[in-house]
Design a protein around this motif. Sequence first.
Motif, PDB file in Angstrom:
ATOM      1  N   UNK A 122       1.095  -1.146   0.063  1.00 43.91           N
ATOM      2  CA  UNK A 122      -0.111   0.124   0.102  1.00 43.91           C
ATOM      3  C   UNK A 122       0.323   0.531  -0.059  1.00 43.91           C
ATOM      4  N   UNK A 123       0.416   2.612  -0.210  1.00 42.69           N
ATOM      5  CA  UNK A 123       0.741   3.905   0.280  1.00 42.69           C
ATOM      6  C   UNK A 123       1.345   4.410   0.788  1.00 42.69           C
ATOM      7  N   UNK A 124       1.619   3.644   2.080  1.00 42.84           N
ATOM      8  CA  UNK A 124       1.222   4.039   3.204  1.00 42.84           C
ATOM      9  C   UNK A 124       3.477   3.328   3.634  1.00 42.84           C
ATOM     10  N   UNK A 151      -2.528 -11.144   5.408  1.00 36.71           N
ATOM     11  CA  UNK A 151      -3.835 -10.617   4.895  1.00 36.71           C
ATOM     12  C   UNK A 151      -3.952 -10.630   3.944  1.00 36.71           C
ATOM     13  N   UNK A 152      -3.873  -9.909   3.084  1.00 37.52           N
ATOM     14  CA  UNK A 152      -3.726 -10.157   1.912  1.00 37.52           C
ATOM     15  C   UNK A 152      -4.113 -11.754   1.411  1.00 37.52           C
ATOM     16  N   UNK A 166      -1.691   1.750   9.000  1.00 39.60           N
ATOM     17  CA  UNK A 166      -2.675   1.005   7.769  1.00 39.60           C
ATOM     18  C   UNK A 166      -3.786   1.457   7.510  1.00 39.60           C
ATOM     19  N   UNK A 167      -3.673   2.916   8.060  1.00 42.12           N
ATOM     20  CA  UNK A 167      -4.894   4.261   7.530  1.00 42.12           C
ATOM     21  C   UNK A 167      -5.847   4.310   7.993  1.00 42.12           C
ATOM     22  N   UNK A 190      -9.000  -3.832   2.378  1.00 40.74           N
ATOM     23  CA  UNK A 190      -9.417  -2.911   2.226  1.00 40.74           C
ATOM     24  C   UNK A 190      -8.575  -1.999   1.282  1.00 40.74           C
ATOM     25  N   UNK A 191      -7.400  -2.142   1.568  1.00 44.61           N
ATOM     26  CA  UNK A 191      -5.912  -1.393   1.230  1.00 44.61           C
ATOM     27  C   UNK A 191      -5.833  -2.888  -0.143  1.00 44.61           C
ATOM     28  N   UNK A 192      -5.862  -3.953   0.056  1.00 38.29           N
ATOM     29  CA  UNK A 192      -5.831  -4.378  -0.899  1.00 38.29           C
ATOM     30  C   UNK A 192      -6.541  -4.529  -2.441  1.00 38.29           C
ATOM     31  N   UNK A 193      -8.078  -4.773  -2.002  1.00 42.64           N
ATOM     32  CA  UNK A 193      -8.773  -4.386  -2.844  1.00 42.64           C
ATOM     33  C   UNK A 193      -9.443  -3.640  -3.912  1.00 42.64           C
TER      34      UNK A 193
END
Lengths: 243, 243
Positions: A219-221, A234-235, B96-97, B236-239
């Motif tokens: 992800x971007x963070x 998790x992914x 994680x956002x 959520x990030x992965x999707x």
Amino acid sequence: MQKYFISENDFESRTITGDDAFHIRKVLRMKSGDKVIVSNNSKAYLVSLTAIGDEVSFEIIEELIGNVELPVFVSIFQGYPKGDKLDDIIKHGTEYGAYDFTLTMMKRCVVKIEESKKQNKLLRYNKIAKEAAEQSNRNIVPRVVDILDLKKIDFSSYDHKILCYEEDAKAGEASNLKSIIRSLKKDDKIAVVIGPEGGIDDKELEYLKSIGFTSCALGPRILRTESALYYVLSSISYEMELK
Amino acid sequence: MQKYFISENDFESRTITGDDAFHIRKVLRMKSGDKVIVSNNSKAYLVSLTAIGDEVSFEIIEELIGNVELPVFVSIFQGYPKGDKLDDIIKHGTEYGAYDFTLTMMKRCVVKIEESKKQNKLLRYNKIAKEAAEQSNRNIVPRVVDILDLKKIDFSSYDHKILCYEEDAKAGEASNLKSIIRSLKKDDKIAVVIGPEGGIDDKELEYLKSIGFTSCALGPRILRTESALYYVLSSISYEMELK
């Protein structure tokens, strides 16, 4: 229900020994007739306790069917971090389905582990993995394999090699992890390398790429060394286990 | 590069004050001409330090474009856990956002928080969120909103309501989370409720379902209260963020 992983010998003689027997007797204060789950050799059984003493005897009620293991084998190569972060990494990494952990010494690791202390540390970390596997209802206990220098690890047997790389997140890379995860097949073996607090050194990056690793943003963070593994695990679970 | 979130007033006068100025001067020992990122009002700027003292002055080099925020607003309603687990939950949840956190008192919470101590606790947790936002390159600082009883929370403004429920994992539920996440649209507001160590009480389950929550398993393994949020946020990030 409480789960205990027991040895082949103990399973054959239908006894629970050692710390687990102590846990049943003194912590949970269980009585004869109480039920627990006993796991052996990747199988799980509902059992009834028949006698409780220094050792605990049981009889099997039924084998429990149902797989809670990830459909792929994810090996975490965790850059050795500072402080007690490894406790949580192994505890929660076990809940998240990691198959095993190799504690990896890299250029930017601050901690040095004396050879004489390695065995005790591994014993302790394996105990954390066993307790977490019991709590999270795993069928197997992830092994904490060894403490090794990055260059001494043999990655040749892995089908996929993921390098978690924060510079990719900063540069906007956003497709490598998903494309690897979407290509996974049941029983694939996946190596995941995570740098220590200071990250991956340029030469290590070059070396890992030369032996087939793909560098991936999570992800971007920017995630920290002690929380990066949850994103990968998790992914994989989201993609392969959820419908 | 180090990032600092500063107030509107400080941004207008091009100064960094307080703890952040101390951090620049004493911890990083920066000099005039060194560069940092300053964030204000969801925007980020590369700045050059022009004078370093009790306050630090800067001039703007350029505005940084690039969004690192999740495309949806995820509010975490975390059952108040024991010990210092909230420190990590807020720190890593920020990486994680998460958009904000509400510390939620539920039937099985063991900890009681005296009214007089709430404000100090909130101050401390908001400071952890600010530091984590700076380290993880967020554009906004997630707010730790309040410490509230579950029944006193108004969930009416959320587009999606997710209840993380371990009994679903045991029962083999495996589609609810993915079907919600696949239906998300940009700027949707999502409430995620996570029980404390003892889990969600039956009456709470009934209440949350009655106000529109969907109970979801986070994969087939049992996650702990302090690690459940990473599964939801990563998924959520992965999707939505990975391609």
